[in-house]
Design a protein around this motif. Structure first.
Motif, short mmCIF file in Angstrom:
data_model
loop_
_atom_site.label_atom_id
_atom_site.label_comp_id
_atom_site.label_asym_id
_atom_site.label_seq_id
_atom_site.Cartn_x
_atom_site.Cartn_y
_atom_site.Cartn_z
N ILE A 156 0.87 -1.17 0.00
CA ILE A 156 0.00 0.00 0.00
C ILE A 156 0.91 1.23 0.00
N VAL A 157 0.58 2.18 -0.85
CA VAL A 157 1.33 3.43 -0.87
C VAL A 157 0.69 4.38 0.14
N ASN A 158 1.53 5.07 0.88
CA ASN A 158 1.08 6.03 1.87
C ASN A 158 1.50 7.43 1.45
N ALA A 159 0.57 8.37 1.51
CA ALA A 159 0.87 9.79 1.28
C ALA A 159 1.43 10.34 2.58
N ALA A 160 2.75 10.44 2.67
CA ALA A 160 3.43 10.74 3.93
C ALA A 160 4.03 12.14 3.94
N ASN A 161 4.42 12.57 5.13
CA ASN A 161 5.23 13.78 5.25
C ASN A 161 6.70 13.34 5.39
N SER A 162 7.61 14.27 5.27
CA SER A 162 9.05 13.94 5.27
C SER A 162 9.53 13.24 6.54
N PHE A 189 5.71 9.32 -8.29
CA PHE A 189 5.22 8.16 -9.06
C PHE A 189 6.37 7.30 -9.56
N GLU A 190 7.41 7.93 -10.12
CA GLU A 190 8.56 7.16 -10.62
C GLU A 190 9.18 6.32 -9.49
N ASN A 191 9.36 6.95 -8.32
CA ASN A 191 9.99 6.25 -7.20
C ASN A 191 9.11 5.14 -6.63
N VAL A 192 7.80 5.38 -6.56
CA VAL A 192 6.88 4.34 -6.06
C VAL A 192 6.91 3.13 -6.99
N PHE A 193 6.77 3.36 -8.30
CA PHE A 193 6.77 2.23 -9.24
C PHE A 193 8.11 1.50 -9.24
N SER A 194 9.20 2.24 -9.21
CA SER A 194 10.54 1.61 -9.20
C SER A 194 10.76 0.80 -7.93
N LYS A 195 10.32 1.34 -6.78
CA LYS A 195 10.49 0.63 -5.51
C LYS A 195 9.63 -0.63 -5.48
N ALA A 196 8.41 -0.55 -5.98
CA ALA A 196 7.54 -1.72 -6.03
C ALA A 196 8.16 -2.81 -6.91
N ASP A 197 8.72 -2.40 -8.03
CA ASP A 197 9.40 -3.34 -8.93
C ASP A 197 10.60 -3.97 -8.22
N GLU A 198 11.38 -3.14 -7.54
CA GLU A 198 12.57 -3.60 -6.81
C GLU A 198 12.19 -4.59 -5.69
N LEU A 199 11.06 -4.35 -5.04
CA LEU A 199 10.59 -5.24 -3.97
C LEU A 199 10.00 -6.54 -4.52
N ASN A 200 9.87 -6.62 -5.85
CA ASN A 200 9.37 -7.82 -6.52
C ASN A 200 7.93 -8.15 -6.14
N ILE A 201 7.12 -7.11 -5.96
CA ILE A 201 5.73 -7.33 -5.60
C ILE A 201 4.87 -7.47 -6.86
N SER A 234 1.27 -6.79 -6.63
CA SER A 234 0.10 -5.91 -6.55
C SER A 234 0.36 -4.73 -5.63
N LEU A 235 -0.21 -3.59 -6.00
CA LEU A 235 0.08 -2.33 -5.36
C LEU A 235 -1.18 -1.48 -5.30
N ALA A 236 -1.47 -0.84 -4.17
CA ALA A 236 -2.61 0.08 -4.05
C ALA A 236 -2.09 1.48 -3.78
N ILE A 237 -2.61 2.45 -4.54
CA ILE A 237 -2.14 3.83 -4.46
C ILE A 237 -3.31 4.77 -4.16
N PRO A 238 -3.16 5.60 -3.11
CA PRO A 238 -4.19 6.61 -2.85
C PRO A 238 -3.97 7.82 -3.77
N PHE A 239 -4.83 8.79 -3.68
CA PHE A 239 -4.71 10.00 -4.49
C PHE A 239 -3.76 10.96 -3.75
N VAL A 240 -2.48 10.64 -3.82
CA VAL A 240 -1.40 11.30 -3.06
C VAL A 240 -1.48 12.83 -3.18
#
Length: 191
Positions: free
Chosen positions: A32-38, A111-123, A125-131
Motif C-alpha cells: 500500500i502506498v502512503n501519502a506521507a510527510n518527510s 510516481f517514478e519512485n513508487v513504481f521503481s520501488k515496487a518493482d525492486e521489492l518484486n511485488i 500488486s500495489l494500491a495507491i491513494p490520491f497522493v
C-alpha cells in the motif's frame, strides 16, 4: 460488510489498473502506498488511516527509518512493514503540498519512485491513494494528469513482477474522473 467498490479497470500491457472506491487499508495487495510527510509522522489523512489500521509497528518502523536515514525528501520513498494490514509493505511517498511551483515535478518523481520501488521489492500488486490531493492540498487535476502519464509511461512496455495497480479513494467522483481520464488516454494511445 463490503469495504470497497470496483468502479472499473483498464489494461496497460501486462498490468491491470483498477479503480476502487473505499478504504485502502482493507485491500488485499502486496504493498500500500502512503501519502506521507518527510518525517513519516502518520497522524491524519491516508497516513493516519494506514497507521491506525496497521497498528503501532508502522509508526515505530517509520521513526526508525527517519532516525537512520533522515527525513524523506519530497518525491522520495521509504519502505516499512505493514503491521496488521493484509499487505506486506507500506511504501511511504512524500508528495507535494499545495499548489506551488515545482510541485508537479515532485509528483512525477513520487510516481517514478513508487513504481521503481515496487518493482525492486518484486511485488505483484500495489494500491495507491490520491497522493497529496487531500489534507496536503495538491490540485486534483494536476494529480490526474501526472498519474495517468506516469502510469502509462512506466507500464506500456513493462515486463516486471507488478501485475495489478489499484488506485483507491473514498471519494467516488474522484475515482470516476481518474478512471475516465485513463480510459480516454489509453484508448487514444492504442489508436
Amino acid at each position: 460488510m463490503r469495504t470497497f467498490e470496483l468502479k472499473g479497470n483498464v489494461r496497460i500491457g501486462n498490468v491491470e489498473i483498477q479503480f476502487v472506491v473505499g478504504d485502502i487499508t482493507k485491500l488485499d495487495v502486496d504493498a500500500i502506498v502512503n501519502a506521507a510527510n518527510s518525517y513519516l509522522q502518520h497522524g491524519g489523512g491516508v497516513a493516519g488511516a494506514i497507521s491506525r489500521a496497521g497498528g503501532p509497528a508502522i509508526q515505530e518502523e517509520s521513526d526508525e527509518f527517519v532516525r537512520k536515514n533522515g527525513p524523506v525528501p519530497p518525491g522520495g520513498v521509504a519502505v516499512t512493514g505493514a503491521g496488521n494490514l493484509k499487505a506486506k509493505y507500506v511504501i511511504h511517498t512524500v508528495g507535494p503540498i499545495g499548489n506551488k511551483e515545482g510541485n508537479d515535478e515532485i509528483m512525477k518523481k513520487a510516481f517514478e519512485n513508487v513504481f521503481s520501488k515496487a518493482d525492486e521489492l518484486n511485488i505483484t500488486s500495489l494500491a495507491i491513494p490520491f497522493v497529496g490531493t487531500g489534507i496536503f492540498g495538491y490540485p486534483f487535476e494536476n494529480f490526474i494528469k501526472i498519474c495517468v502519464d506516469k502510469t502509462l509511461n512506466f507500464f506500456s512496455n513493462y515486463s516486471g513482477p507488478i501485475k495489478l495497480v489499484t488506485f483507491c479513494d473514498i471519494d467516488s467522483s474522484k475515482v470516476q474522473k481518474l478512471m475516465e481520464t485513463f480510459l480516454k488516454k489509453s484508448f487514444s494511445q492504442d489508436n
